[in-house]
Design a protein around this motif. Structure first.
Motif, short mmCIF file in Angstrom:
data_model
loop_
_atom_site.label_atom_id
_atom_site.label_comp_id
_atom_site.label_asym_id
_atom_site.label_seq_id
_atom_site.Cartn_x
_atom_site.Cartn_y
_atom_site.Cartn_z
N GLU A 4 0.72 -0.96 0.02
CA GLU A 4 0.04 -0.08 -0.25
C GLU A 4 0.99 0.75 -0.32
O GLU A 4 2.09 1.50 0.48
N MET A 5 0.21 2.21 -0.47
CA MET A 5 0.80 3.34 -0.82
C MET A 5 0.87 4.37 0.72
O MET A 5 0.02 4.96 1.83
N ARG A 6 2.06 4.78 1.12
CA ARG A 6 2.56 5.75 2.27
C ARG A 6 3.20 7.01 2.11
O ARG A 6 3.83 7.07 0.95
N LYS A 7 3.06 7.97 2.78
CA LYS A 7 4.79 8.57 2.66
C LYS A 7 5.17 8.53 3.51
O LYS A 7 5.23 8.17 4.66
N ASN A 64 0.30 8.39 6.85
CA ASN A 64 -0.88 8.85 5.65
C ASN A 64 -0.50 9.44 5.24
O ASN A 64 0.45 10.81 5.64
N ASP A 65 -0.29 10.02 4.16
CA ASP A 65 -0.47 11.58 3.59
C ASP A 65 -0.75 12.85 4.67
O ASP A 65 -0.23 14.48 4.49
N ASP A 91 7.02 9.38 -1.71
CA ASP A 91 5.76 8.03 -2.30
C ASP A 91 6.81 6.83 -1.75
O ASP A 91 7.73 7.29 -2.54
N VAL A 92 5.77 6.20 -0.76
CA VAL A 92 6.94 5.14 -0.68
C VAL A 92 5.85 3.53 -0.69
O VAL A 92 4.27 3.91 -0.01
N GLU A 93 6.23 2.65 -1.46
CA GLU A 93 5.38 1.69 -0.89
C GLU A 93 5.55 0.59 0.35
O GLU A 93 6.25 0.36 0.50
N SER A 97 0.66 -2.51 6.07
CA SER A 97 0.31 -1.32 6.28
C SER A 97 -0.07 -1.28 7.78
O SER A 97 0.34 -0.03 7.78
#
Length: 100
Positions: A4-7, A64-65, A91-93, A97
């Protein structure tokens, strides 16, 4: 493998404010961070950690963003005028998560 994407919020700043930053992070909702020693050269000269006054740290926060931008803005308001500090967000994967 599910990702999942996170910051990734990265802060490079003076080691002398580490304890205050940790307190602020807790108040701002940060649940985890990594701090390492950092050395380099920038607009305020060489920071080589040769003595405590010139020591730098690198802080990494995966979140999170919204939280990444909130924390970065809070640091800008509170610290930028008086301390050597840079921040950047990428952005990081992430796996697992639920940890972030």
């Amino acid at each position: 493998m599910a990702v999942e994407m996170r910051k990734l919020l990265t802060v490079i700043t003076e080691a002398s404010i580490e304890r205050q930053l940790i307190k602020d992070f807790q108040q701002w909702g940060v649940t985890g961070y990594t701090i390492t020693d950092a050395r380099g050269k920038g607009s305020r000269g060489v920071r080589d950690a040769g003595w405590d006054v010139s020591a730098n740290i690198r802080i990494e926060i995966v979140c999170n963003d919204a939280l990444a931008h909130q924390v970065a803005d809070n640091m800008r308001k509170k610290y930028y005028d008086n301390y050597a500090m840079i921040t950047y967000i990428a952005d990081v994967e992430v796996m697992r998560s639920e940890k972030f």
